[in-house]
Design a protein around this motif. Structure first.
Motif, PDB file in Angstrom:
ATOM      1  N   ASP A  37       0.785  -1.230   0.000  1.00  0.00           N
ATOM      2  CA  ASP A  37       0.000   0.000   0.000  1.00  0.00           C
ATOM      3  C   ASP A  37       0.819   1.282   0.000  1.00  0.00           C
ATOM      4  OD1 ASP A  37      -2.365  -1.515   0.127  1.00  0.00           O
ATOM      5  OD2 ASP A  37      -2.222  -1.629   2.294  1.00  0.00           O
ATOM      6  N   THR A  58      -5.695  11.930  -7.518  1.00  0.00           N
ATOM      7  CA  THR A  58      -7.108  11.603  -7.322  1.00  0.00           C
ATOM      8  C   THR A  58      -7.977  12.812  -7.010  1.00  0.00           C
ATOM      9  OG1 THR A  58      -6.842  11.236  -4.949  1.00  0.00           O
ATOM     10  CG2 THR A  58      -6.483   9.333  -6.401  1.00  0.00           C
ATOM     11  N   SER A  81      -2.079   3.984  -0.235  1.00  0.00           N
ATOM     12  CA  SER A  81      -3.426   3.946  -0.809  1.00  0.00           C
ATOM     13  C   SER A  81      -3.874   2.508  -0.924  1.00  0.00           C
ATOM     14  CB  SER A  81      -3.446   4.634  -2.180  1.00  0.00           C
ATOM     15  OG  SER A  81      -2.579   3.976  -3.081  1.00  0.00           O
ATOM     16  N   GLU A  85      -2.843   1.301  -5.298  1.00  0.00           N
ATOM     17  CA  GLU A  85      -3.324   1.800  -6.586  1.00  0.00           C
ATOM     18  C   GLU A  85      -3.228   3.323  -6.654  1.00  0.00           C
ATOM     19  OE1 GLU A  85      -4.393  -0.034  -9.221  1.00  0.00           O
ATOM     20  OE2 GLU A  85      -3.936  -1.871  -8.136  1.00  0.00           O
ATOM     21  N   SER A  88      -6.798   5.007  -5.960  1.00  0.00           N
ATOM     22  CA  SER A  88      -7.614   4.541  -4.837  1.00  0.00           C
ATOM     23  C   SER A  88      -7.529   5.505  -3.658  1.00  0.00           C
ATOM     24  CB  SER A  88      -7.194   3.128  -4.429  1.00  0.00           C
ATOM     25  OG  SER A  88      -5.847   3.098  -4.049  1.00  0.00           O
ATOM     26  N   LYS A  89      -8.326   5.253  -2.658  1.00  0.00           N
ATOM     27  CA  LYS A  89      -8.419   6.137  -1.494  1.00  0.00           C
ATOM     28  C   LYS A  89      -7.174   6.036  -0.616  1.00  0.00           C
ATOM     29  CE  LYS A  89     -13.257   6.768  -1.129  1.00  0.00           C
ATOM     30  NZ  LYS A  89     -13.721   8.020  -0.604  1.00  0.00           N
TER      31      LYS A  89
END
Length: 100
Positions: A37, A58, A81, A85, A88-89
């Motif tokens: 991550d 993002t 994230s 990704e 992504s969040k």
């Protein structure tokens, strides 16, 4: 019998098995990282606005008081994230200390 006790060590199992290291050597905390991550990012990947940090990829806004914002131990930005990704969040954002 001795081999049974060595097996976990040989497999690399430990309490930090899911954390990985930042390029400078500190470990991303388990609360932010599932071994894929987190990564170091450039300063240009983040913008600062009155409302907080903006993840440029993002458009996500993290207010300065958001618990996901943490101080970076090495002075670089690091972004964690979901699943690592780019779109992504945010799980965590490590930011360098502010100069004053």
């Amino acid at each position: 019998m001795r081999g049974i006790f060595l097996a976990p060590a040989l497999l690399g199992l430990s309490t930090t098995a899911f954390a990985h290291d930042a390029p400078s050597g500190w470990k991303y905390p388990n609360s932010c990282c599932s071994n894929i991550d987190c990564r170091q990012i450039t300063q240009t990947a983040i913008s600062e606005r009155p409302q907080g940090y903006i993840i440029n990829a993002t458009g996500e806004v993290l207010p300065y008081t958001d618990g996901r914002v943490r101080l970076s131990p090495d002075g670089y930005y690091h972004w964690c994230s979901a699943a690592g990704e780019e779109r992504s969040k945010t799980i965590c954002l490590f930011v360098p200390p502010r100069a004053y």
